[in-house]
Design a protein around this motif. Sequence first.
Motif, short mmCIF file in Angstrom:
data_model
loop_
_atom_site.label_atom_id
_atom_site.label_comp_id
_atom_site.label_asym_id
_atom_site.label_seq_id
_atom_site.Cartn_x
_atom_site.Cartn_y
_atom_site.Cartn_z
N SER A 269 -9.81 31.63 62.70
CA SER A 269 -9.57 30.67 63.78
C SER A 269 -10.14 31.16 65.10
CB SER A 269 -8.07 30.41 63.92
OG SER A 269 -7.38 31.62 64.18
N GLN A 270 -10.34 32.50 65.23
CA GLN A 270 -10.94 33.08 66.42
C GLN A 270 -12.01 34.07 65.99
OE1 GLN A 270 -6.53 33.50 68.36
NE2 GLN A 270 -8.10 34.76 69.26
N SER A 271 -12.93 34.28 66.86
CA SER A 271 -13.97 35.28 66.56
C SER A 271 -13.58 36.66 67.06
CB SER A 271 -15.31 34.86 67.18
OG SER A 271 -15.17 34.73 68.60
N ARG A 293 -5.29 34.97 61.67
CA ARG A 293 -5.19 33.81 60.77
C ARG A 293 -6.59 33.28 60.48
NH1 ARG A 293 -1.47 29.87 59.43
NH2 ARG A 293 0.10 30.84 60.78
N ALA A 294 -6.79 32.96 59.20
CA ALA A 294 -8.00 32.27 58.76
C ALA A 294 -7.60 30.94 58.17
CB ALA A 294 -8.76 33.11 57.74
N VAL A 351 -12.64 38.19 55.72
CA VAL A 351 -11.74 37.38 54.91
C VAL A 351 -12.58 36.62 53.89
CG1 VAL A 351 -11.82 35.41 56.52
CG2 VAL A 351 -9.87 35.67 54.95
N ARG A 352 -12.02 36.52 52.68
CA ARG A 352 -12.66 35.74 51.61
C ARG A 352 -11.58 35.24 50.67
NH1 ARG A 352 -16.49 39.49 48.17
NH2 ARG A 352 -17.29 39.96 50.26
N ASN A 353 -11.96 34.24 49.84
CA ASN A 353 -11.01 33.68 48.88
C ASN A 353 -10.71 34.68 47.78
OD1 ASN A 353 -12.22 30.42 49.42
ND2 ASN A 353 -10.09 31.01 49.65
N THR A 354 -9.45 34.63 47.35
CA THR A 354 -9.05 35.50 46.24
C THR A 354 -9.59 34.98 44.92
OG1 THR A 354 -7.02 36.00 47.46
CG2 THR A 354 -7.06 36.60 45.14
#
Length: 798
Positions: A269-271, A293-294, A351-354
């Motif tokens: 949500s933020q860089s 948070r992503a 961050v990446r999908n599980t």
Amino acid sequence: MRTWAMFLLWVCAWAARSAHARALPEGTLGEEGTGRRRPEGGEETLRRSRRGWMWKQFFLQEEYTGTDYQYIGKLHSDMDRGDGTVMYVLTGEGAGTIFVIDATSGDLHATRSLDREEKASYILRAQAVDKRNGVPLEPETEFIVKLHDINDNEPKFEKEVYMASVPERSHIGTSVTQVTAHDADDEMFGMSAKLVYSISQGHPYFSVEPNTGIIRTALGPSDMDREQREQYQVVIEAKDMAGQRGGLTGITTVNITLTDVNDNPPQFSQSVYQFSVPELAPAGAGAVAGRVRALDADIGRNAEMDYTVVGGDGLDAFDIATDGRTQEGVLTVKKVLDYERKKSYTLQLQVRNTHPDPRYVSVDSKDLAMVRISVEDVDEPPRFERPSYVLEVKEDAAVGTTVSSVSAADPDILKGVVSRYTIDRHTDVDRIFNVHSGNGSIFLQKPLDREDLAWHNISVIAAEFNNPQQTSRVPVYIRVLDVNDNAPTLASVYETFVCENGKAGQKIQTITAVDPDEPPGGHRFYFSLAPESSVRANFSVRDNDDNTASILTRRTGFRRTQQSAHAVAVVISDATFPMRSSTGTLTVRVCTCDHSGNMEACGAEALGGAAGLSTGALVAILLCILILLLIVVLFAAMKRQKKKEPLIMSKEDVRDNVVSYNDEGGGEEDTQAFDIGALRHPEAMEECSKLRRDILPSEPLYAPAVTRRAAAPARDDGDVRDFISQRVQEHDGSPAAPPYDSLATYAYEGSGSVAESLSSLGSASSNGAHDYNYLSEWGPRFRKLADMYGGDDDDWDS
């Protein structure tokens, strides 16, 4: 028109049957029945009676709306000549209610409108009988009435609302679900039950197959996106008559949900994120530095994500984990931070999908963000150079000797000093050690003894110079080193014997030693006979070089009568510098032995007993003697202070005690035999004596023996009886007074009383003859007393 067609069909059938019947020779059997004929010889034969109908079934239109009965058909028999003698009878399903027949003409009608969907056919039976006597003219015939279907039912679906789902991004033509409708009309007759499905709502996303009712997707993957639209409502129609005009229609609703697929990667949500953490924050999973948070447009399992730290200068100081409930990244502190060493950190997060779906999202799909963490300065307590100290000191160190020192500094000020050092006295209760408050030197305040305590565990406290409330502590483990300050001694109290017939050089005992010291190389003991020993001519000591020694005899023959015991002094020395030694005494008793050397008898002299008892044993014996003396003194004191038995006892107890003696008392004046006053309550005694003086008769109740011969004047015994009865009642009613009836008996007995003794020994005359006349005089009075006291007359007479 249908009725006329049926009538024409019936006429044609009747004509055919009549022609066929006429063609048969007379007396033969036809298809319609059997009958009998009479041959020329007068013999009677069977013949068939022909019926006027051959109908297997009739047809009737359902849902009749006319006001008159609905005509079904006509029944007619060949036996009916039209003269009114034949009557038609109808039986079976609905006969007389739904179906009626004209008994004379045979016309069959339905009385009401019928529904084929309720019942499609009826089985009836008809028969022609003679109206005059009811005799059947022919066998009963069975036929069926079937209802012709009309399109009076619309199609109905199995469910009013269907629920279905299909994955988003599905291809065109993907099957979603199938709907099914049913029509109650006859599917074997016409097109009333021929159904066709169509979609009236749901275009252009879905379509339905006309014949099967299968619903399929109608758009491509890009148009079926759950993130754009998730719910769809589709209305399906089912029409009979094969969809032709005039057919009936049924509808149902299908709610279709697009299920999620992992077609969206997560994104921060933020860089850039900013956090601050105080120094000295506890490390571990509970030390949260911040949360990131992503966002992921997918839901459920497809929205689960993993956070990792992939770069920056805080890889060793921070870690990140995923909150399974909120799918946030939780930053935690891995180690304690120090503001004086590093004031800020920079981290790069990924961050990446599980559970990525390679059909829609690449496995390498990820997003990155930067995190800056500032360390906040706090007032820290002093910090020791080491987490703990291990020190050593010899047990013979003098008081005031410095063991070692500890050092702490204030981390907030470069090489800042602390105000003072102290020892936590809970860890040094005996105050053996102390610490210099300025430099942290630890020194002795009391002597040490390793054999008493080999390790001392204390805590040193350091306080901050500017803020004394800021303190820290460090454990200090002090090991006491051993020095040879204890001499070896005999391992136990040895007492052995030597036979009177013993030989020279005979071993009579093996001894060993103990030493509380612990030399590094182990113990080495040396044994020898004391130079001043008086038994050198009798015994010798041989060192076995294994920390044991043997006691040997040096001569043959010992005499118990000359000396029953010998004390052998043994010198034990150790091999550690400085060498320590002590002298131990071994008692050797002279005993009588058999030829095999087995002891038979020994003398029990004071030397052997004293030598065999240690100081502890003698102290124990003395303590036992003192305890026994104390018990005896306490027992004597308690015996003197023992409480006397209570004065007041029950009437039965006093009476039993008095009667059990079976002898006479000494009377009131007999102070040597028994003090009767001790058994009386003082007030009762005083009152009793006062009453006795008031009623004392002019002459004694029991006259002396010398006067018993004279006749006593007549007197009233009622006064005595009333007095005694009153006294008994008073004493029975008072819990503090003794039972009067038992004590009163002493008042009239004894040698000093007025009545003197009742014994015959005291009543003898001068010539030795005894006068028993008083028995007749006093007998009635004794019986009265027996009645009052509950005794037996025979006892009083005796």
